[in-house]
Design a protein around this motif. Structure first.
Motif, short mmCIF file in Angstrom:
data_model
loop_
_atom_site.label_atom_id
_atom_site.label_comp_id
_atom_site.label_asym_id
_atom_site.label_seq_id
_atom_site.Cartn_x
_atom_site.Cartn_y
_atom_site.Cartn_z
N ALA A 127 0.84 -1.20 0.00
CA ALA A 127 0.00 0.00 0.00
C ALA A 127 0.87 1.24 0.00
CB ALA A 127 -0.92 0.01 1.21
N GLU A 128 0.47 2.25 -0.76
CA GLU A 128 1.19 3.52 -0.78
C GLU A 128 1.24 4.08 0.64
OE1 GLU A 128 1.77 4.49 -5.11
OE2 GLU A 128 2.83 4.64 -3.21
N ALA A 129 2.39 4.47 1.07
CA ALA A 129 2.60 4.88 2.45
C ALA A 129 1.76 6.09 2.84
CB ALA A 129 4.09 5.19 2.67
N ALA A 130 1.47 6.94 1.88
CA ALA A 130 0.79 8.18 2.22
C ALA A 130 -0.73 8.07 2.22
CB ALA A 130 1.21 9.28 1.25
N ALA A 131 -1.25 6.89 1.93
CA ALA A 131 -2.72 6.80 1.81
C ALA A 131 -3.23 5.47 2.33
CB ALA A 131 -3.14 6.99 0.36
N ASP A 132 -4.45 5.51 2.78
CA ASP A 132 -5.16 4.29 3.15
C ASP A 132 -5.77 3.72 1.89
OD1 ASP A 132 -8.04 3.60 5.33
OD2 ASP A 132 -6.88 2.33 3.98
N PRO A 133 -5.40 2.48 1.48
CA PRO A 133 -5.91 1.95 0.21
C PRO A 133 -7.42 1.85 0.14
CG PRO A 133 -4.79 0.25 1.50
CD PRO A 133 -4.48 1.56 2.14
N ILE A 134 -8.06 1.62 1.27
CA ILE A 134 -9.52 1.51 1.25
C ILE A 134 -10.15 2.88 1.01
CG2 ILE A 134 -11.54 0.87 2.63
CD1 ILE A 134 -9.87 -1.20 4.02
N ALA A 135 -9.49 3.90 1.49
CA ALA A 135 -10.04 5.25 1.35
C ALA A 135 -9.62 5.94 0.06
CB ALA A 135 -9.60 6.10 2.55
N GLY A 136 -8.86 5.26 -0.76
CA GLY A 136 -8.51 5.86 -2.05
C GLY A 136 -7.05 5.79 -2.40
N GLY A 137 -6.21 5.22 -1.55
CA GLY A 137 -4.80 5.10 -1.86
C GLY A 137 -4.54 4.00 -2.86
N ASP A 171 8.05 -4.05 -11.41
CA ASP A 171 9.03 -3.44 -10.51
C ASP A 171 8.44 -2.15 -9.95
OD1 ASP A 171 11.24 -2.62 -9.12
OD2 ASP A 171 12.47 -2.19 -10.89
N GLY A 172 7.77 -2.29 -8.83
CA GLY A 172 7.16 -1.12 -8.20
C GLY A 172 6.08 -0.50 -9.05
N ALA A 173 5.35 -1.31 -9.81
CA ALA A 173 4.32 -0.80 -10.70
C ALA A 173 3.16 -0.20 -9.90
CB ALA A 173 3.80 -1.91 -11.61
N PRO A 174 2.83 1.06 -10.14
CA PRO A 174 1.73 1.68 -9.38
C PRO A 174 0.37 1.34 -9.98
CG PRO A 174 2.71 3.29 -10.86
CD PRO A 174 3.49 2.02 -11.05
N VAL A 175 -0.56 0.94 -9.13
CA VAL A 175 -1.93 0.70 -9.57
C VAL A 175 -2.87 1.44 -8.63
CG1 VAL A 175 -1.39 -1.54 -10.60
CG2 VAL A 175 -2.18 -1.43 -8.23
N PRO A 176 -3.99 1.92 -9.13
CA PRO A 176 -4.92 2.67 -8.28
C PRO A 176 -5.67 1.76 -7.32
CG PRO A 176 -5.84 2.37 -10.46
CD PRO A 176 -4.44 1.85 -10.53
N ALA A 177 -6.33 2.36 -6.36
CA ALA A 177 -7.08 1.59 -5.37
C ALA A 177 -8.16 0.74 -6.01
CB ALA A 177 -7.71 2.55 -4.35
N GLU A 178 -8.76 1.25 -7.10
CA GLU A 178 -9.85 0.50 -7.73
C GLU A 178 -9.36 -0.74 -8.47
OE1 GLU A 178 -9.25 4.29 -10.28
OE2 GLU A 178 -9.29 3.75 -8.15
N ALA A 179 -8.04 -0.94 -8.51
CA ALA A 179 -7.51 -2.17 -9.10
C ALA A 179 -7.72 -3.37 -8.18
CB ALA A 179 -6.03 -2.02 -9.42
N LEU A 180 -7.91 -3.13 -6.90
CA LEU A 180 -8.11 -4.21 -5.93
C LEU A 180 -9.46 -4.89 -6.17
CD1 LEU A 180 -7.15 -5.63 -3.26
CD2 LEU A 180 -8.48 -3.88 -2.04
N ILE A 181 -9.44 -6.23 -6.27
CA ILE A 181 -10.67 -7.01 -6.47
C ILE A 181 -11.09 -7.58 -5.11
CG2 ILE A 181 -11.72 -8.97 -7.65
CD1 ILE A 181 -9.52 -8.66 -9.77
N GLY A 182 -12.24 -7.20 -4.63
CA GLY A 182 -12.65 -7.60 -3.30
C GLY A 182 -11.95 -6.75 -2.25
#
Length: 553
Positions: A133-143, A215-226
């Motif tokens: 998870a990106e250190a600066a954001a909560d993934p559930i809240a939009g990180g 290698d450190g590929a960034p994906v948005p929060a909406e990429a998470l399934i479930g």
């Protein structure tokens, strides 16, 4: 939507170009991807059937993929992989994720499923591919997330634009330590995704079997399934669908092999006698036909059970995936012996069979090998045996699955479970089904049904004290799994015969010919008369497929 008749007509119309056996053989020799055939299927609208909507028909998806597989397994595997890659979203995605992916799949975009890794294979709990998870954001809240690692031996890894990837999100791992992400390769920054070289394979040589590294590929929060930690559970539920879908490959292979063997027997003479008239040859053909009809019955019942008995798919899908490719491969071996040296040629007149037999071997490994699936079944065996002894079953669900003309209820993903609470209803109704067969069935089937019930009683006795052993199962336990698979296969045949009057007519249905042949083969019998009669139907059937389905499609 595409119908099986439309697709068959289209493929037949392109037998001189994209689906020419010669063209596909040359591509195979060069290990080249069948671009032309895949584009043709895209243009025909086949990808739309990889979108599992609530009002869809999963059994029709299986039948369409079977239609492609009987032409060429490499093409079917290369194209059908998109269903496997997209299925986790149908199982656990949000409404927005489902809608967006459905639009892209219908447009023909390929989706791969990144599960396995070079050093861990099917041991998903050992996977090292990570998502942080990106250190600066909560993934559930939009990180967002950063994905790092390698996936290997992935079908369509290079050609896909989307990848469904299993990643470790908890360093400690475990059942709640992994999550699934839908990665859009086109949205990644340059250098964060690396395609790995194509792997040379013994079969399906033209398929894109390769891998990728992130290698450190960034994906948005909406990429998470479930939800975070849901990965393993979603994978296991998704496999309940994909394992049944894989049976289409084996059904198509059986169609193709029977056609090649039929044509050879009809056109070959030995010592002034047509090969098709030799009793031994007819018995081989008849037994192979019985096997083909049996695996079709199993596949049909299981595919329709996705809609009518979704809570039992953890058991049904495992036994189906273990049984269908295994029996089909045995059938290909017997037909290869009939073809003799022509079955080993890589050029005409027998090259089609050599490629077919070689390509089909991979089908037993897809989405869990036969051993893996039998182990999954055995882990539920105590519950299955208890339900069998109680003679409890969802009779309405079974009947709806077996009646091929009955409208299917909407697919309800919320009814998928990790373990079947109700057991396997098709096996549990066998005693009642036997009574119905005695009352309604052909008299010749009575003794076969009695023997099948004796086998069921033996299975119940031998498995009564079976307890799965942590860390491994004794080899003797797999005999129990095989016996349970045969019981399900027998139930599938009996139920289809009872619930579909058209299957009791014509040359296949009169006097219960196909039913008697299937039960005889399941019991290891040697009824020369019934196999000879079934061979006669095969030899007189000019259609590209030898099927129960044809009378109702």
């Amino acid at each position: 939507m595409t119908t099986t008749a439309d697709l068959e007509s289209l493929l037949a119309a392109h037998e001189d170009d994209a689906f020419s056996p010669g063209t596909l053989a040359r591509l195979d020799e060069r290990e080249a991807f069948p671009d032309g055939a895949v584009r043709l299927l895209d243009d025909a609208g086949l990808p739309a059937h990889y979108v599992l909507t609530p009002d869809g028909d999963f059994s029709r998806t299986v039948e369409l993929l079977r239609t492609v597989a009987r032409r060429d397994l490499t093409v079917a595997i290369a194209h059908g992989k998109t269903f496997l890659g997209a299925a986790p979203v149908w199982v656990a995605g949000t409404a927005d994720q489902v809608a967006r992916l459905a639009e892209r799949v219908r447009a023909g975009e390929a989706v791969c499923w990144g599960l396995t890794e070079r050093d861990h294979g099917a041991d998903l709990l050992a996977s090292e591919f990570t998502a942080v998870a990106e250190a600066a954001a909560d993934p559930i809240a939009g990180g967002g997330w950063r994905l790092t690692g390698e996936k290997w031996l992935i079908n369509n890894a290079t050609r896909s634009t989307l990848a469904c990837v299993l990643a470790r999100t908890d360093p400690a791992g475990g059942g709640r330590g992994f999550s699934l992400f839908l990665v859009d390769k086109r949205q990644l920054p340059e250098g964060s995704w690396l395609d790995l070289p194509k792997v040379r394979t013994h079969g399906i040589r033209g398929a894109d079997i390769s891998g990728f590294a992130l290698d450190g590929a960034p994906v948005p929060a909406e990429a998470l399934i479930g939800e975070p930690g849901d990965g393993i559970a979603v994978v296991l539920k998704t496999l309940q669908l994909t394992r049944i879908a894989c049976t289409a490959l084996s059904l198509g292979a059986a169609d193709h092999a029977l056609r090649l063997a039929r044509d050879f027997a009809m056109g070959r003479e030995l010592y002034g006698r047509r090969l098709a008239d030799v009793p031994h040859v007819r018995r081989i053909l008849g037994r192979a036909a019985a096997a083909a009809l049996t695996v079709e019955a199993v596949s049909l019942l299981s595919a329709r059970s996705v809609h009518t008995l979704p809570g039992e798919l953890s058991a049904t899908s495992a036994l189906t995936k273990a049984y269908v490719p295994t029996l089909t491969q045995q059938t290909l071996t017997s037909l290869g012996e009939l073809l003799g040296v022509r079955g080993f040629l890589t050029s005409p007149p027998g090259g089609g069979f050599a490629k077919l037999e070689r390509d089909h071997r991979i089908c037993a490994i897809f989405d869990g090998s036969t051993v893996v699936n039998r182990a999954a079944l055995l882990n539920q065996m105590p519950r299955l045996v208890r339900q069998l002894s109680r003679r409890r079953a969802d009779t309405e669900g079974v009947r709806a699955a077996a009646d091929l003309t009955s409208p299917l209820p909407p697919f309800d993903r919320d009814r998928l479970t990790m373990l079947s609470v109700t057991g396997c209803s098709a096996v549990q109704v066998l005693p009642d089904v036997a009574d119905r067969i005695r009352a309604q069935g052909p008299p010749q089937a009575g003794p076969l049904v009695d023997r099948m019930l004796a086998e069921l009683a033996r299975l119940e006795t031998e498995s009564a004290d079976f307890v799965p052993v942590a860390g491994g199962l004794p080899s003797t336990a797999f005999g129990i799994a095989e016996a349970y698979e045969r019981a399900y296969a027998a139930a599938a045949c009996l139920l289809l015969w009872l619930e579909n009057p058209p299957l009791r007519t014509g040359r296949l249905g009169t006097d219960g010919l196909w039913l008697r042949a299937c039960l005889t083969a399941l019991l290891g019998g040697n009824d020369d008369e019934v196999f000879d009669a079934l061979a006669g139907v095969v030899l007189d059937t000019p259609a590209p497929e030898f099927t129960l389905w044809g009378g109702l499609a």
